[in-house]
Write an enzyme that holds these catalytic residues in place. Sequence first.
Site, PDB file in Angstrom:
ATOM      1  N   ARG A 153       2.445   4.900  -2.364  1.00 61.49           N
ATOM      2  CA  ARG A 153       1.898   5.644  -3.508  1.00 61.49           C
ATOM      3  C   ARG A 153       1.802   7.125  -3.209  1.00 61.49           C
ATOM      4  O   ARG A 153       1.501   7.530  -2.078  1.00 61.49           O
ATOM      5  CB  ARG A 153       0.494   5.147  -3.851  1.00 61.49           C
ATOM      6  CG  ARG A 153       0.526   3.828  -4.617  1.00 61.49           C
ATOM      7  CD  ARG A 153      -0.827   3.497  -5.181  1.00 61.49           C
ATOM      8  NE  ARG A 153      -1.895   3.762  -4.234  1.00 61.49           N
ATOM      9  CZ  ARG A 153      -3.156   3.984  -4.583  1.00 61.49           C
ATOM     10  NH1 ARG A 153      -3.515   3.991  -5.839  1.00 61.49           N
ATOM     11  NH2 ARG A 153      -4.065   4.197  -3.657  1.00 61.49           N
ATOM     12  N   SER A 160      -0.663   3.442   7.489  1.00 64.53           N
ATOM     13  CA  SER A 160      -1.491   2.294   7.889  1.00 64.53           C
ATOM     14  C   SER A 160      -0.889   1.489   9.038  1.00 64.53           C
ATOM     15  O   SER A 160      -0.654   0.274   8.920  1.00 64.53           O
ATOM     16  CB  SER A 160      -1.709   1.400   6.682  1.00 64.53           C
ATOM     17  OG  SER A 160      -2.132   2.168   5.604  1.00 64.53           O
ATOM     18  N   ASP A 215      -5.405   3.788   7.145  1.00 68.39           N
ATOM     19  CA  ASP A 215      -6.014   3.392   5.862  1.00 68.39           C
ATOM     20  C   ASP A 215      -7.493   3.046   5.979  1.00 68.39           C
ATOM     21  O   ASP A 215      -8.279   3.278   5.057  1.00 68.39           O
ATOM     22  CB  ASP A 215      -5.237   2.246   5.191  1.00 68.39           C
ATOM     23  CG  ASP A 215      -4.976   1.051   6.096  1.00 68.39           C
ATOM     24  OD1 ASP A 215      -5.247   1.146   7.302  1.00 68.39           O
ATOM     25  OD2 ASP A 215      -4.497   0.019   5.592  1.00 68.39           O
TER      26      ASP A 215
HETATM   27  C1  BGC Z   1      -2.272  -1.946  11.188  1.00 61.76           C
HETATM   28  C2  BGC Z   1      -3.482  -1.074  10.972  1.00 61.76           C
HETATM   29  C3  BGC Z   1      -3.853  -1.082   9.500  1.00 61.76           C
HETATM   30  C4  BGC Z   1      -4.029  -2.514   9.014  1.00 61.76           C
HETATM   31  C5  BGC Z   1      -4.411  -2.590   7.549  1.00 61.76           C
HETATM   32  C6  BGC Z   1      -2.491  -3.329  10.587  1.00 61.76           C
HETATM   33  O1  BGC Z   1      -1.314  -4.083  10.668  1.00 61.76           O
HETATM   34  O2  BGC Z   1      -2.021  -2.093  12.572  1.00 61.76           O
HETATM   35  O3  BGC Z   1      -3.240   0.239  11.422  1.00 61.76           O
HETATM   36  O4  BGC Z   1      -5.044  -0.361   9.350  1.00 61.76           O
HETATM   37  O5  BGC Z   1      -2.830  -3.220   9.196  1.00 61.76           O
HETATM   38  O6  BGC Z   1      -3.454  -2.022   6.725  1.00 61.76           O
END
Ligand code: BGC
Length: 396
Positions: free
Chosen positions: A28, A91, A145
């Site tokens: 997004r 994320s 995130d």
């Molecule tokens: C990632 C994290 C992320 C989480 C939620 C995980 O697979 O390693 O960095 O915060 O997913 O999106």
Amino acid sequence: MLPSFVDCPAGNEKGSFIALDLGGTNFRVLLVSLDDTGLAKIEKSRKFVIPISVTTGEGEALFNFIAASIRDFLFDQALASHYKSLGFTFSFPVTQSSVNSGRLLTWTKGFTATGVVGCDVVQLLTEALHRYHLDNIHITALVNDTVGTLLAKSYEIANCDVGVIFGTGTNGCYRERVSSISAVPTSSAIDGHMIVNTEWGNFNCLPMNKFDRVLDEMSKNPGKQQMEKMISGMYLGQLVRQVIIDQIHDTGLFSGEFSIFTAADLQTHDISNFQSDTSADLVIIKAWLDNLGITHSSVKERADIRQICQYVSERAAKISAAAISAVVLRMDPQLECHHTIAVDGTLYAKYPDFKQTIIKTLQALHGVASRRFSLTQSTDGSGVGAAIAAAVASQP
Ligand code: BGC
């Protein structure tokens, strides 16, 4: 445990910022305005679906896709010449030494784009922006995130100190004293507090059962993200599938016949629908079975499937509660203060009983002191949080 080099906002940050939110197959771009009274407003946003061929192809193509999406968004909204400061929610686990740089440690959630692990993702995106003639945009903040979710909620609620995602993946972050973070060099000028990304999805010390082991071996990242594989939306449907396959072989469920049952046939949104099926004949599960060619299932067999979904999702919610509890106890071992926990993610928002089971488990763990925990939904937190991070980073 990854330092973020950003702390919660004061609540008086102001301005308009471009935010990027990349964490799954949806990406997004947002324009977010912050007034100085704790109100963040999404002025515009656009979702782009990243083709799997891009998330699993060459890294350069992935960053080109992101840059092209930013360009399209800015041109659509006639914003191209206006906005310069951009916050990037990425994320995945990133090791940072400043708020606007970070090297990818490893991909998770099925991403495998080449040439990115070990590189600074801010630099890779800056180079792609250059290729798309967007040199006037500067990435001023890079956040996970969970960090975005915490920033977004703490902009409006001062005692919010934990950010959590229960979605495609899972993770949590919390506010820590900088003096207690050994990964931040003592020579660092940063003082006070900083948000720490725990990457709890990669906690690999929980006991695994045979279904967890099969799922882990079949995954794109065996041996990694083992707690995530017990909790998150990317995996719960597949865990249920492993148990059903086992029941077909061991107990003769569906008279032992279910040969065309592939991974694509059972996703987490399916098991979520199964669990919300309260009809006497379990018609949602029946329709799914009929569609797979199993037209003679009994109500008892369908009830067994629903029960399996319940066991798997209940375990996920209980582990989630234990993770939240552990992080809060790290900050406040005697539970002397109130903690607001900002939560985002579809599993939490939509999966039947997921949230209630977390709350009940916190009560079972802490009794009356569970009142110290308030879970609050932070819808769009990861997108809004990127803008807040950009605002915090732009402050003198
Ligand atoms: C990632 C994290 C992320 C989480 C939620 C995980 O697979 O390693 O960095 O915060 O997913 O999106």
